[in-house]
Design a protein around this motif. Structure first.
Motif, PDB file in Angstrom:
ATOM      1  N   ASP A 136     -11.851 -39.130   5.618  1.00  0.00           N
ATOM      2  CA  ASP A 136     -12.004 -39.548   4.218  1.00  0.00           C
ATOM      3  C   ASP A 136     -10.917 -40.559   3.847  1.00  0.00           C
ATOM      4  O   ASP A 136     -11.066 -41.324   2.909  1.00  0.00           O
ATOM      5  CB  ASP A 136     -12.000 -38.348   3.268  1.00  0.00           C
ATOM      6  N   LYS A 139      -8.225 -40.502   2.410  1.00  0.00           N
ATOM      7  CA  LYS A 139      -7.729 -40.438   1.034  1.00  0.00           C
ATOM      8  C   LYS A 139      -6.267 -40.843   0.949  1.00  0.00           C
ATOM      9  O   LYS A 139      -5.812 -41.429  -0.038  1.00  0.00           O
ATOM     10  CB  LYS A 139      -7.918 -39.013   0.499  1.00  0.00           C
ATOM     11  N   HIS A 140      -5.521 -40.506   1.997  1.00  0.00           N
ATOM     12  CA  HIS A 140      -4.095 -40.816   2.014  1.00  0.00           C
ATOM     13  C   HIS A 140      -3.784 -41.986   2.953  1.00  0.00           C
ATOM     14  O   HIS A 140      -2.723 -42.033   3.572  1.00  0.00           O
ATOM     15  CB  HIS A 140      -3.297 -39.572   2.416  1.00  0.00           C
ATOM     16  N   SER A 177      -3.490 -40.033   6.382  1.00  0.00           N
ATOM     17  CA  SER A 177      -4.541 -39.015   6.507  1.00  0.00           C
ATOM     18  C   SER A 177      -4.499 -38.349   7.875  1.00  0.00           C
ATOM     19  O   SER A 177      -4.742 -37.145   8.004  1.00  0.00           O
ATOM     20  CB  SER A 177      -5.919 -39.631   6.260  1.00  0.00           C
TER      21      SER A 177
END
Length: 548
Positions: free
Chosen positions: A107, A109-110, A114
């Protein structure tokens, strides 16, 4: 006469009790541009750390006790080749999806962090979970291979299922490389891919297939008229079962009776016209599947480090409870020295795994700087080969520290050693990975970024207490450089010394990582890494190449 009962201490939250992990994260949150994003992960890590010593741990014990069973026939004689696994194993699968142990990496997200977030979650989950990390590792690797080389259809289906965070739509993947002719030398692969009715059908026997209950697998096979050797291999995707839920022309001979990884179903099987899909174009199968096992090698290293951490935690807690020769074990200087030596191994391994995870995340998110891809290329086999050996040695010492209790199965301690042993075999033995390290050096000039990164790590080290260790590390780097300069034209000597050279590279780079992190820790009034550094530097990093 009173009946003595030895007291033990229950495991504590694996995140909250891990000072090195918290120190590492504190530094990255403080220094990284993505620091604010990283700080968001802490509550989830605390929750997983608690789950790892309660629900996950108990399920791991249950899965080990209820081992997989091969049921070849139905009651009426129909060949069904069912593999029955423990309900606990199935429950561990559900938890892995709920905790997003694969989805976290994809994903993104970071951003590039991640991957680091994912590896930390694996590190917390793994030692409690009866090696459910094995099917997860192969699934992660398959997802990466499909992301890079798969068709649009595979990305819409298999990739989406492999990276799902919904337990009802999650797939795991097998990775079928090993044949009777051997596992490491894939050039000897005999499985054939025949084009029949505009579909590929695979024919051949796979001698060792882990996670045989997965929904899919990635494997290598030779297409018609393909050249001999590794160049003639192609990468294929296959489903385990067809639309009628029957095995996809797969005959399961037996489950393997293994030293460890008892809860993991591992089978010997034959492909009898198994329908499969070519991944990408024909050929380059080794290059494509390398994207898969580079991921699984990092999982392997992360698992090794997590086993070390678990073993040391258990041994330290026991030393505070066990009374012998007039005092508790933790009051005996020799016993304490042994545990501190083990801790130094863990610290070095942990920092190396986190560094490799950082580099992997940067490469996947196109954030890598020049040379960092080649650095990842050389550090991946080094991390895998070295931490695997560390884990075996540490686990053995941990068992010994418990005396006879360490040899008794119902303490669950022997599993640490049995399961650690596979880590130096699976995804490449120590010798195979040492040769892979040489390939990274010869084909990708990986020593250049290796020395550059080592120097950059050491340049920030200015604390007076660390300077002598910095100097020793710099001298070792020069000796390693000299070794490769003097042996580059002597292929026989280079091959002969590749294992020793790999150890030297790993130990020296780990020293640089430890010194770099200790510099930051000391600036923040944390002296906990000074002892591991002292102990690490009792090693002679270049001992195996000195006779050159």
């Amino acid at each position: 006469m009173t009946d003595f009962i030895q007291k033990t201490t229950p495991l504590k939250n694996t995140y909250l009790s891990d000072s090195l992990l918290q120190s590492y994260l504190a530094r990255k949150i403080a220094e990284s541009p993505h620091g604010p994003l990283l700080s968001e992960i802490i509550p989830g890590l605390e929750a997983l750390g608690e789950r790892a010593v309660s629900e996950i741990l108990n399920l791991g014990y249950q899965a080990e006790a209820e081992q997989p069973e091969h049921i070849p026939y139905s009651p009426w004689g129909e060949r069904i080749d069912e593999i029955k696994v423990s309900d606990a194993w199935t429950h561990l699968a559900r938890i892995a999806v709920e905790e997003k142990l694969i989805a976290t990496a994809y994903d993104r997200k970071h951003k590039s962090w991640s991957r680091v977030h994912q590896m930390i979650r694996i590190y917390l989950f793994g030692p409690s979970a009866a090696l459910y990390t094995c099917p997860l590792a192969m699934s992660d690797g398959a997802a990466r291979a499909i992301e890079l080389y798969g068709s649009d259809e595979l990305k819409k289906t298999a990739f989406r299922y492999l990276t799902s965070s919904d337990p009802t739509s999650f797939w795991t993947s097998g990775q079928w490389m090993t044949e009777k002719t051997g596992g490491s030398d894939v050039a000897l692969t005999t499985t054939e891919a025949k084009l029949e009715d505009n579909q590929y059908h695979l024919y051949g026997t796979k001698w060792f297939t882990s996670s045989t209950t997965s929904e899919m697998a990635m494997t290598l096979a030779r297409t018609p008229n393909a050249p001999a050797g590794s160049k003639g291999l192609s990468l294929f995707f296959l489903r385990m079962r067809d639309s009628q839920n029957k095995l996809n022309h797969i005959f399961i001979h037996r489950l393997k009776d293994k030293l460890g990884t008892k809860a993991l179903p591992t089978a010997e099987l034959t492909l009898q016209g198994t329908v499969a899909e070519l991944v990408g174009s024909q050929g380059d199968g080794i290059k494509k599947i390398a994207s898969l096992f580079n991921i699984t090698r990092i999982w392997n290293a992360c698992t090794a480090v997590s086993f070390m951490r678990r073993g040391i935690t258990l041994a330290e807690d026991f030393s505070k409870q066990r009374f012998a020769f007039g005092k508790n074990l933790d009051e005996h200087a020799l016993h304490t020295e042994t545990l501190l030596d083990l801790n130094a191994e863990f610290v070095a391994g942990f920092l190396l795994v986190m560094k490799v995870s950082e580099l992997l995340g940067k490469e996947e998110c196109n954030e890598d700087l020049p040379g960092e891809s080649a650095l990842l290329r050389i550090l991946t086999p080094l991390a895998k080969l070295y931490t695997a050996k560390q884990s075996i040695a540490v686990s053995s010492e941990v068992l010994e520290s418990f005396g006879g209790a360490g040899y008794v199965e119902d303490t669950h301690l022997p599993r640490l050693l049995r399961d650690s042993q596979v880590l130096s075999i699976w995804e490449g033995t120590t010798n195979v990975l040492s040769l892979d390290t040489l390939r990274a050096i010869q084909k990708e000039n990986a020593l250049i970024p290796f020395f550059k990164s080592s120097t950059e790590l050491l340049n920030s080290v200015t604390q007076p207490d660390l300077v002598p260790f910095k100097t020793k590390t710099e001298i070792a780097l020069q000796e390693i450089k000299s070794f490769f300069e003097t042996t580059q034209k002597n292929e026989t000597q280079l091959l002969k010394k590749s294992r020793s050279a790999s150890y030297a590279l790993a130990e020296t780079y780990m020293s640089a990582l430890m010194l770099n992190h200790c510099q930051w820790a000391l600036q923040n009034n944390d002296t906990s890494l000074m002892d591991p550094i002292h102990r690490w530097h009792q090693k002679n990093f270049i001992r195996g190449i000195l006779d050159n």
